[in-house]
Every structure is written in C-alpha cells, then in structure tokens.
Scaffold this motif. Structure first.
Motif, mmCIF file in Angstrom:
data_model
loop_
_atom_site.group_PDB
_atom_site.id
_atom_site.type_symbol
_atom_site.label_atom_id
_atom_site.label_comp_id
_atom_site.label_asym_id
_atom_site.label_seq_id
_atom_site.Cartn_x
_atom_site.Cartn_y
_atom_site.Cartn_z
ATOM 1 N N THR A 207 -13.215 16.110 8.942
ATOM 2 C CA THR A 207 -12.891 17.022 7.834
ATOM 3 C C THR A 207 -11.979 18.148 8.304
ATOM 4 O O THR A 207 -11.062 18.555 7.588
ATOM 5 N N ARG A 208 -12.210 18.637 9.523
ATOM 6 C CA ARG A 208 -11.310 19.661 10.050
ATOM 7 C C ARG A 208 -9.910 19.104 10.301
ATOM 8 O O ARG A 208 -8.910 19.791 10.065
ATOM 9 N N LEU A 209 -9.839 17.878 10.785
ATOM 10 C CA LEU A 209 -8.542 17.262 11.059
ATOM 11 C C LEU A 209 -7.740 17.103 9.773
ATOM 12 O O LEU A 209 -6.539 17.427 9.726
ATOM 13 N N VAL A 210 -8.384 16.612 8.717
ATOM 14 C CA VAL A 210 -7.689 16.460 7.445
ATOM 15 C C VAL A 210 -7.217 17.817 6.932
ATOM 16 O O VAL A 210 -6.076 17.967 6.466
ATOM 17 N N ASP A 211 -8.054 18.834 7.028
ATOM 18 C CA ASP A 211 -7.656 20.174 6.594
ATOM 19 C C ASP A 211 -6.500 20.713 7.439
ATOM 20 O O ASP A 211 -5.571 21.333 6.913
ATOM 21 N N TRP A 212 -6.573 20.479 8.742
ATOM 22 C CA TRP A 212 -5.544 20.978 9.668
ATOM 23 C C TRP A 212 -4.171 20.381 9.338
ATOM 24 O O TRP A 212 -3.144 21.063 9.435
ATOM 25 N N ALA B 198 -0.475 29.256 2.448
ATOM 26 C CA ALA B 198 -1.924 29.441 2.317
ATOM 27 C C ALA B 198 -2.410 30.560 3.214
ATOM 28 O O ALA B 198 -1.913 30.740 4.333
ATOM 29 N N LEU B 199 -3.392 31.321 2.722
ATOM 30 C CA LEU B 199 -3.948 32.430 3.491
ATOM 31 C C LEU B 199 -5.158 32.005 4.308
ATOM 32 O O LEU B 199 -5.669 32.783 5.102
ATOM 33 N N VAL B 200 -5.621 30.766 4.103
ATOM 34 C CA VAL B 200 -6.798 30.274 4.810
ATOM 35 C C VAL B 200 -6.364 29.551 6.075
ATOM 36 O O VAL B 200 -5.539 28.647 6.035
ATOM 37 N N ARG B 201 -6.927 29.951 7.202
ATOM 38 C CA ARG B 201 -6.621 29.299 8.470
ATOM 39 C C ARG B 201 -7.618 28.177 8.704
ATOM 40 O O ARG B 201 -8.821 28.415 8.759
ATOM 41 N N PRO B 202 -7.165 26.932 8.830
ATOM 42 C CA PRO B 202 -8.123 25.828 9.015
ATOM 43 C C PRO B 202 -8.813 25.921 10.368
ATOM 44 O O PRO B 202 -8.280 26.460 11.341
ATOM 45 N N LEU B 203 -10.014 25.366 10.429
ATOM 46 C CA LEU B 203 -10.793 25.370 11.661
ATOM 47 C C LEU B 203 -10.282 24.293 12.610
ATOM 48 O O LEU B 203 -9.787 23.250 12.197
ATOM 49 N N ASP B 204 -10.422 24.542 13.908
ATOM 50 C CA ASP B 204 -9.855 23.689 14.937
ATOM 51 C C ASP B 204 -10.627 22.370 15.050
ATOM 52 O O ASP B 204 -11.806 22.374 15.429
ATOM 53 N N PRO B 205 -9.997 21.219 14.770
ATOM 54 C CA PRO B 205 -10.722 19.948 14.888
ATOM 55 C C PRO B 205 -11.040 19.576 16.333
ATOM 56 O O PRO B 205 -12.007 18.839 16.584
ATOM 57 N N LEU B 206 -10.256 20.072 17.292
ATOM 58 C CA LEU B 206 -10.470 19.680 18.685
ATOM 59 C C LEU B 206 -11.787 20.217 19.238
ATOM 60 O O LEU B 206 -12.319 19.668 20.211
#
Length: 321
Positions: A279-284, A291-299
């Motif tokens: 889910t983080r990878l798709v968001d990244w 966008a003002l939202v910084r996605p979370l790191d998938p790694l």
C-alpha cells in the motif's frame, strides 16, 4: 497537512447547527493521517474531531466503522464515540463529502514506543478483540492476502524505480504467501491499522485507540502481527525482543493464543509487512502533482519483511513456546 477538502467557518457553522454542540469557537486541520481530512473543532460544549471521508473510503463501509466504535466504547474500550445529530444519525455530508463528528480523547502519540507502552498496547489489543465479540456487522478485509496481487500488479512496472530488485522481491514473496497463508485461525473484529500514531497515551497509560477506518473481520492473530511490525522494530530495523515479549505476554493474558496461531505467527508477520509495503508502494508511485501529503516510505517494510523471512518460529518475537 492531511487535509484534502477545505472547510470554511461558514460551512462548518451551518453543519454544526444539526447537532446539540453549541456554537463554533475554533477549528484547525490535523496533520496526522493520510486517508481522510481531519479537523479539531472546539464548540461551546467542548472539543471534538471532525472527519471528512475522502474518495479512498467507501461510503457503504462507514456504518460498520462508526457502529464498531460505539460497540467498543460501550464495552470499555477507550475509543472515539460518534456524535449523533438531532435526527439520530452520526453520518452526514459536509462540503460534498461524507462526514462525522466523534468525541475528543486526551493524550499524545509516541513515534518510538517503549517496552512499557508495548505492554499497554498488548493488553488493550487483547481487550479490543474480546470486546469485538457480538458486533453484528461484518466487513471483509479488502487488504488481506486476496487483495495484495492487484496492488503488486499496479506497482510492478515502476517498483524498481524505488529500489533495484523490489519488483521481483515482491512477486516472490506474494507467491509464497498466497500458497502458505493460514486459513483456519480464530476470526473476529480487528483494528488492522493499530500503529503508534493510532493510539494515545497519557504518560505510559494508553488513553485511547483511534482511526478505525481499516477495521474489518479477519484472523485475530493477524492484528497482533500488524502491531509487532509497527511497534517492535528499532530505527535500524532490528527487532526489539523485549518489546515483542512484553506485547505478546499482555495480549495472551487477555486472549490466549492457540497452537495454530502460534505456529502461524511468522507467516502472519510476513503478510503484515507485505501488506504495508504494497500500500505504501502504490501511494509512493501515485502522488498527485502539488499534493501536500507526503507518502510513507515503502522500503521500511521491505526491510522488516527481510527480518521475518529469516524467522523459524514465534520465539523470534518473544513468544514463549
């Protein structure tokens, strides 16, 4: 700032007229969270949280989430209680979005929880699973193993732009988990996203559990696996055995694990790590321009997954066999 929909004072004031909360004194957007638009509002009756549910949340799921919070609160779990308007409804519409107001809980979230706080979390998670019994509504976990392949396929062509070899690593792990995922474990209502930022503490006392918008029915031990991933790794991605042992011990004191759950825990932890990696990878890979939202790191979750892949049994997490 995790605010996707702008709300004016005029719009909010008109919205509040449907409630018995008095006049609006102040409101501000809340930076935490990545799914919905959240505001802290203060009225003549106190402080509350207003949530506008954005496109990722299905409107048909909202009665489950809001009903579950009421069910758990009635059974002693410290979680937000939905506020009903004059017509008896907790779900309304504001600025073209489904919206609800819930009670405000005191406390702060810790980014790096201690072993003492992990102890508190385990106890509350066990209580939450017990309190969920008897909740009449049902919601399948759309982000369990059957939902991972579409996410992997959506990210496959660009996964290696995040880290070389990531796409192949995800494909191998997905195939392994699809073939070995435990199917007959005890089921119930789970939070499914109980990260440290979704808990509130006053000192070392857990004062609230929040953000139930991934809650669903699934294997109860899978919820524990999610928490082990979210709470028990250090900044260098080493697993803190003291934290894991503390969390599991207090969880088991509230809700004993059976033999099948204990045996399955390493696989459940791998699955939890892959779920959040995906889910983080798709968001990244799909951040909208501006966008003002910084996605979370998938790694972060790829590194955690590597730890779980080397685990032989549940003793690696502090569980006494």
């Amino acid at each position: 700032m995790a605010v996707y929909t702008d709300v004016s004072a005029e719009d909010l004031g008109a919205f509040l007229a449907a409630y018995d909360l008095g006049g609006l004194l102040s409101f501000k957007g809340i930076a935490e969270g990545v799914e919905n638009s959240n505001f802290l509002i203060e009225t003549e009756r106190g402080r509350f949280i207003l949530t506008l549910y954005e496109k990722r949340v299905k409107v048909e799921d909202l009665p489950f989430f809001l009903g579950l919070m009421g069910h758990l609160a009635d059974r002693g779990i410290h979680c937000p209680l939905p506020v009903k308007a004059h017509d008896g409804k907790a779900l309304r519409t504001l600025c073209g979005r489904p919206a609800a107001i819930v009670t405000f809980l005191e406390g702060v979230s810790y980014r790096r929880p201690t072993a003492v706080q992990c102890t508190a979390l385990g106890e509350v998670l066990g209580r939450l699973h017990e309190a969920g019994k008897g909740f009449a509504m049902h919601r399948e976990n759309a982000l369990s193993v059957s939902g991972w392949r579409p996410l992997a396929e959506a990210a496959a062509s660009r996964a290696d732009t995040v880290a070389p070899g990531l796409g192949a690593a995800v494909a191998r792990e997905l195939e392994e988990l699809e073939g070995h995922w435990p199917r007959n474990l005890p089921q119930g209502v789970i939070h499914a996203d109980l990260f440290p930022n979704n808990t509130l503490f006053v000192g070392d006392t857990l004062s609230g559990v929040i953000d139930f918008y991934f809650a669903c029915n699934d294997a109860l031990a899978y919820d524990l696996a999610i928490c082990l991933n979210a709470w028990c790794f250090e900044a260098d991605f080493s697993f803190n055995l003291t934290k894991g042992r503390a969390m599991i011990a207090t969880y088991r004191a509230r809700r004993p694990l059976n033999g099948a759950e204990i045996e399955a825990l390493p696989v459940l932890c791998r699955g939890a790590a892959l779920r959040f990696l995906l889910t983080r990878l798709v968001d990244w890979l799909n951040v909208p321009p501006g966008a003002l939202v910084r996605p979370l790191d998938p790694l972060e979750y790829w590194k955690k997954l590597r730890f779980h892949q080397a685990v032989d049994d549940a003793s690696a997490y502090g569980l006494a066999l």
